[in-house]
Design a protein around this motif. Structure first.
Motif, PDB file in Angstrom:
ATOM      1  N   ILE A  36      -6.708   0.176   7.506  1.00 39.50           N
ATOM      2  CA  ILE A  36      -6.166  -1.187   7.534  1.00 39.50           C
ATOM      3  C   ILE A  36      -6.843  -1.978   6.422  1.00 39.50           C
ATOM      4  O   ILE A  36      -8.076  -2.053   6.366  1.00 39.50           O
ATOM      5  CB  ILE A  36      -6.423  -1.837   8.903  1.00 39.50           C
ATOM      6  CG1 ILE A  36      -5.806  -0.976  10.014  1.00 39.50           C
ATOM      7  CG2 ILE A  36      -5.875  -3.253   8.948  1.00 39.50           C
ATOM      8  CD1 ILE A  36      -6.317  -1.314  11.394  1.00 39.50           C
ATOM      9  N   ALA A  37      -6.047  -2.567   5.547  1.00 34.67           N
ATOM     10  CA  ALA A  37      -6.615  -3.190   4.353  1.00 34.67           C
ATOM     11  C   ALA A  37      -6.226  -4.659   4.231  1.00 34.67           C
ATOM     12  O   ALA A  37      -5.053  -5.016   4.363  1.00 34.67           O
ATOM     13  CB  ALA A  37      -6.169  -2.433   3.104  1.00 34.67           C
ATOM     14  N   PHE A  38      -7.257  -5.489   4.001  1.00 31.84           N
ATOM     15  CA  PHE A  38      -7.115  -6.897   3.636  1.00 31.84           C
ATOM     16  C   PHE A  38      -6.342  -7.680   4.699  1.00 31.84           C
ATOM     17  O   PHE A  38      -6.421  -7.349   5.871  1.00 31.84           O
ATOM     18  CB  PHE A  38      -6.495  -7.009   2.240  1.00 31.84           C
ATOM     19  CG  PHE A  38      -7.124  -6.077   1.242  1.00 31.84           C
ATOM     20  CD1 PHE A  38      -8.474  -6.171   0.946  1.00 31.84           C
ATOM     21  CD2 PHE A  38      -6.389  -5.064   0.634  1.00 31.84           C
ATOM     22  CE1 PHE A  38      -9.079  -5.302   0.042  1.00 31.84           C
ATOM     23  CE2 PHE A  38      -6.983  -4.185  -0.270  1.00 31.84           C
ATOM     24  CZ  PHE A  38      -8.320  -4.310  -0.565  1.00 31.84           C
ATOM     25  N   GLY A  39      -5.631  -8.745   4.320  1.00 30.75           N
ATOM     26  CA  GLY A  39      -4.932  -9.578   5.286  1.00 30.75           C
ATOM     27  C   GLY A  39      -5.759 -10.776   5.730  1.00 30.75           C
ATOM     28  O   GLY A  39      -6.773 -11.135   5.120  1.00 30.75           O
ATOM     29  N   TYR A  40      -5.312 -11.413   6.818  1.00 31.07           N
ATOM     30  CA  TYR A  40      -6.000 -12.570   7.394  1.00 31.07           C
ATOM     31  C   TYR A  40      -6.810 -12.157   8.623  1.00 31.07           C
ATOM     32  O   TYR A  40      -6.367 -11.328   9.421  1.00 31.07           O
ATOM     33  CB  TYR A  40      -4.998 -13.626   7.871  1.00 31.07           C
ATOM     34  CG  TYR A  40      -4.376 -14.484   6.801  1.00 31.07           C
ATOM     35  CD1 TYR A  40      -5.158 -15.249   5.938  1.00 31.07           C
ATOM     36  CD2 TYR A  40      -2.990 -14.558   6.682  1.00 31.07           C
ATOM     37  CE1 TYR A  40      -4.573 -16.058   4.971  1.00 31.07           C
ATOM     38  CE2 TYR A  40      -2.397 -15.369   5.722  1.00 31.07           C
ATOM     39  CZ  TYR A  40      -3.197 -16.113   4.871  1.00 31.07           C
ATOM     40  OH  TYR A  40      -2.622 -16.915   3.920  1.00 31.07           O
ATOM     41  N   TYR A  41      -7.981 -12.758   8.788  1.00 27.82           N
ATOM     42  CA  TYR A  41      -8.690 -12.704  10.062  1.00 27.82           C
ATOM     43  C   TYR A  41      -9.158 -14.117  10.388  1.00 27.82           C
ATOM     44  O   TYR A  41      -9.104 -15.011   9.542  1.00 27.82           O
ATOM     45  CB  TYR A  41      -9.872 -11.729  10.006  1.00 27.82           C
ATOM     46  CG  TYR A  41     -11.053 -12.200   9.185  1.00 27.82           C
ATOM     47  CD1 TYR A  41     -12.134 -12.850   9.785  1.00 27.82           C
ATOM     48  CD2 TYR A  41     -11.106 -11.979   7.808  1.00 27.82           C
ATOM     49  CE1 TYR A  41     -13.222 -13.275   9.036  1.00 27.82           C
ATOM     50  CE2 TYR A  41     -12.184 -12.402   7.052  1.00 27.82           C
ATOM     51  CZ  TYR A  41     -13.236 -13.048   7.669  1.00 27.82           C
ATOM     52  OH  TYR A  41     -14.307 -13.482   6.925  1.00 27.82           O
ATOM     53  N   ARG A  42      -9.583 -14.338  11.618  1.00 31.60           N
ATOM     54  CA  ARG A  42     -10.024 -15.677  12.020  1.00 31.60           C
ATOM     55  C   ARG A  42     -11.533 -15.688  12.234  1.00 31.60           C
ATOM     56  O   ARG A  42     -12.096 -14.772  12.835  1.00 31.60           O
ATOM     57  CB  ARG A  42      -9.306 -16.133  13.291  1.00 31.60           C
ATOM     58  CG  ARG A  42      -7.835 -16.441  13.058  1.00 31.60           C
ATOM     59  CD  ARG A  42      -7.225 -17.224  14.204  1.00 31.60           C
ATOM     60  NE  ARG A  42      -5.811 -17.499  13.957  1.00 31.60           N
ATOM     61  CZ  ARG A  42      -5.368 -18.539  13.262  1.00 31.60           C
ATOM     62  NH1 ARG A  42      -6.230 -19.407  12.762  1.00 31.60           N
ATOM     63  NH2 ARG A  42      -4.074 -18.723  13.080  1.00 31.60           N
ATOM     64  N   THR A  96      -2.173   2.242   6.662  1.00 32.27           N
ATOM     65  CA  THR A  96      -1.797   3.522   6.070  1.00 32.27           C
ATOM     66  C   THR A  96      -2.426   4.642   6.879  1.00 32.27           C
ATOM     67  O   THR A  96      -3.627   4.603   7.168  1.00 32.27           O
ATOM     68  CB  THR A  96      -2.279   3.614   4.610  1.00 32.27           C
ATOM     69  OG1 THR A  96      -1.814   2.473   3.881  1.00 32.27           O
ATOM     70  CG2 THR A  96      -1.773   4.880   3.952  1.00 32.27           C
ATOM     71  N   LEU A  97      -1.629   5.636   7.244  1.00 36.26           N
ATOM     72  CA  LEU A  97      -2.152   6.774   7.989  1.00 36.26           C
ATOM     73  C   LEU A  97      -2.608   7.854   7.021  1.00 36.26           C
ATOM     74  O   LEU A  97      -1.828   8.335   6.192  1.00 36.26           O
ATOM     75  CB  LEU A  97      -1.085   7.339   8.925  1.00 36.26           C
ATOM     76  CG  LEU A  97      -1.582   8.449   9.857  1.00 36.26           C
ATOM     77  CD1 LEU A  97      -2.478   7.867  10.941  1.00 36.26           C
ATOM     78  CD2 LEU A  97      -0.422   9.203  10.481  1.00 36.26           C
ATOM     79  N   ALA A 105       0.858  -1.184   0.000  1.00 37.82           N
ATOM     80  CA  ALA A 105       0.000   0.000   0.000  1.00 37.82           C
ATOM     81  C   ALA A 105       0.893   1.232   0.000  1.00 37.82           C
ATOM     82  O   ALA A 105       1.817   1.335   0.809  1.00 37.82           O
ATOM     83  CB  ALA A 105      -0.919   0.007   1.215  1.00 37.82           C
ATOM     84  N   SER A 106       0.622   2.170  -0.913  1.00 38.05           N
ATOM     85  CA  SER A 106       1.428   3.385  -1.051  1.00 38.05           C
ATOM     86  C   SER A 106       0.493   4.584  -1.105  1.00 38.05           C
ATOM     87  O   SER A 106      -0.396   4.636  -1.959  1.00 38.05           O
ATOM     88  CB  SER A 106       2.281   3.331  -2.325  1.00 38.05           C
ATOM     89  OG  SER A 106       3.056   2.151  -2.366  1.00 38.05           O
ATOM     90  N   TYR A 107       0.715   5.548  -0.212  1.00 39.49           N
ATOM     91  CA  TYR A 107      -0.167   6.712  -0.107  1.00 39.49           C
ATOM     92  C   TYR A 107       0.464   7.908  -0.811  1.00 39.49           C
ATOM     93  O   TYR A 107       1.549   8.352  -0.449  1.00 39.49           O
ATOM     94  CB  TYR A 107      -0.418   7.027   1.367  1.00 39.49           C
ATOM     95  CG  TYR A 107      -1.285   8.239   1.617  1.00 39.49           C
ATOM     96  CD1 TYR A 107      -2.422   8.480   0.855  1.00 39.49           C
ATOM     97  CD2 TYR A 107      -0.971   9.143   2.627  1.00 39.49           C
ATOM     98  CE1 TYR A 107      -3.221   9.586   1.091  1.00 39.49           C
ATOM     99  CE2 TYR A 107      -1.763  10.251   2.880  1.00 39.49           C
ATOM    100  CZ  TYR A 107      -2.886  10.469   2.106  1.00 39.49           C
ATOM    101  OH  TYR A 107      -3.677  11.566   2.332  1.00 39.49           O
ATOM    102  N   MET A 108      -0.236   8.423  -1.830  1.00 34.57           N
ATOM    103  CA  MET A 108       0.285   9.536  -2.620  1.00 34.57           C
ATOM    104  C   MET A 108      -0.869  10.255  -3.300  1.00 34.57           C
ATOM    105  O   MET A 108      -1.778   9.615  -3.842  1.00 34.57           O
ATOM    106  CB  MET A 108       1.282   9.002  -3.664  1.00 34.57           C
ATOM    107  CG  MET A 108       1.842  10.034  -4.623  1.00 34.57           C
ATOM    108  SD  MET A 108       3.136   9.346  -5.716  1.00 34.57           S
ATOM    109  CE  MET A 108       2.213   8.080  -6.598  1.00 34.57           C
ATOM    110  N   ASP A 109      -0.860  11.592  -3.254  1.00 39.58           N
ATOM    111  CA  ASP A 109      -1.829  12.405  -3.981  1.00 39.58           C
ATOM    112  C   ASP A 109      -3.270  12.035  -3.613  1.00 39.58           C
ATOM    113  O   ASP A 109      -4.128  11.871  -4.479  1.00 39.58           O
ATOM    114  CB  ASP A 109      -1.606  12.257  -5.491  1.00 39.58           C
ATOM    115  CG  ASP A 109      -2.388  13.291  -6.296  1.00 39.58           C
ATOM    116  OD1 ASP A 109      -2.506  14.431  -5.823  1.00 39.58           O
ATOM    117  OD2 ASP A 109      -2.886  12.949  -7.388  1.00 39.58           O
TER     118      ASP A 109
END
Length: 405
Positions: A306-312, A298-299, A31-35
């Protein structure tokens, strides 16, 4: 009659009717924060377990609600077809104008780099890096250098060689590639004074011990060390870090040595005091769908996205998350899980509108009413056309060989 027909034909022909981009559960993306955009790239999914080159962004210049079926997401995957499908890559915003995403992927005999400039909207391949497993990448304050850290590809952790390479973003090649480091360091954050703080040190089982903070000063190329105080987070790996505008480093997520979520999912390190001090903020329990591993954080202003990933799930199975979650950190030491995002520029626009003269206000009302009627007509027409279309999930075309970065 024919003139009206031509008018409506030209008007509606300008509408681009597309299916909404359907989010897919993924892990190991960047994830990249720009513009005012968060660009997401790569990661692996249930369908493409060896990686993807999916490329899309979340527009954070406008308000949205996570419960909405239409988030402001734009698919750019057609612009990323030349990138190797991959996961666990690194990305950082760098370059003299801080307008370029650098993707760095380093594995044995399959290292590669790419860069994406916001103006050109094109991914350009770079030179291959040396055969190292890179774990972090940080851009300095003026965008001239990228500091990438990692270790050699060696199954023997005791004899692992840790190293930092510095890349000149103008020349786009390493300027120093033999900074041997005796310690195995955790994820980094660039502090406002130009020091890179590595938040903890990896111990024998590769979990992170947060008591010691190693720092590399990009101003003079020297290393420093600090022992922290306060409530130290429990050892973990696979967590994320962000830096707030008031000098707080927030770590979120992570797993213990049994690959289960750690009990203290969020901790705060205050870098304004000496020594740096750990604390645990007040926050409600996380939603059951909140990820703990393989996500990105990403702030954006006072929000941690908070994006995607694993959850249980309820049976403790690890599930791919196709969702975005947010924590509002605007109130000191009292954080909240929220669904609605409102950027600061929205309030500025409302303030400007409130100061307009009565004449302008009447004009705005008339124009708004007319525009509203036209908008309703457009929405009804477009909704009908969309209703007749079959909603599709968009995947970027996959290359034959995918890469685990």
């Amino acid at each position: 009659m024919s003139r009206y027909f031509i008018f409506f034909f030209v008007f509606f022909s300008q509408l681009i009717i597309t299916s909404p981009y359907a989010l897919v559960g993924r892990v190991g993306h960047t994830a990249s924060y720009m513009d005012n955009k968060i660009y997401f790239l790569g990661g692996f999914t249930e369908k493409y377990t060896q990686g993807t080159n999916d490329f899309f962004y979340l527009d954070v210049s406008k308000p949205f609600n996570l419960d909405s079926t239409l988030l402001p997401i734009v698919d750019l995957s057609n612009d990323a077809r030349q990138i190797h499908p991959h996961y666990n890559g690194l990305s950082t915003i760098c370059g003299p104008n801080k307008d370029t995403i650098f993707l760095i992927c380093g594995v044995y005999r399959k290292s590669f780099t790419y860069r994406f400039t916001i103006n050109n909207k094109e991914w350009v391949p770079g030179s291959s890096s040396i055969d190292f497993q890179w774990s972090s990448a940080v851009c300095n304050q003026n965008g001239s250098y990228i500091y990438i850290y990692g270790h050699d590809v060696n199954d023997d952790n005791k004899n692992m060689k840790n190293m930092m390479t510095i890349i000149d973003t103008t020349l786009r090649n390493p300027v120093l590639s033999d900074l041997n480091i005796t310690n195995s360091l955790a994820p980094p954050i660039l502090l406002p004074d130009g020091r890179i703080a590595y938040i903890g040190e990896r111990i024998n089982d590769l979990r992170v011990n947060f008591r010691n903070i190693y720092m590399y000063d990009t101003n003079d190329g020297t290393w420093g060390f600090m022992s922290t105080s306060g409530i130290e987070p429990s050892p973990r790996t696979s967590h994320t870090t962000v830096l707030t505008q008031d000098g707080l480093i927030i770590i979120y997520g992570g797993i213990n040595n049994h690959n289960f979520p750690v009990p203290d999912q969020i901790s705060v390190l205050d870098t304004k005091v000496n020594p740096f001090t750990w604390s645990i903020p007040n926050i409600d329990p996380a939603p059951s769908s909140a990820p703990f591993n393989g996500h990105t954080a990403t702030l954006v202003e006072n929000y941690m996205i908070i994006a995607f990933g694993y959850y249980r799930n309820t049976t403790h199975d690890a599930i791919f998350s196709d969702q975005i979650h947010m924590i509002d950190m605007s109130e000191e030491n009292n954080y909240k899980w929220v669904k609605s995002f409102t950027p600061n520029n929205i309030y500025a626009t409302k303030s400007e509108n409130a100061t307009k003269s009565p004449g302008v206000a009447h004009a705005v009302i008339i124009g708004g009413t007319t525009g509203g009627i036209a908008t309703v007509i457009i929405i009804i027409s477009v909704s009908y056309l969309l209703y007749r279309r079959k909603k599709t999930v968009i995947y970027a075309p996959q290359a034959k060989h995918a890469i685990n970065c």
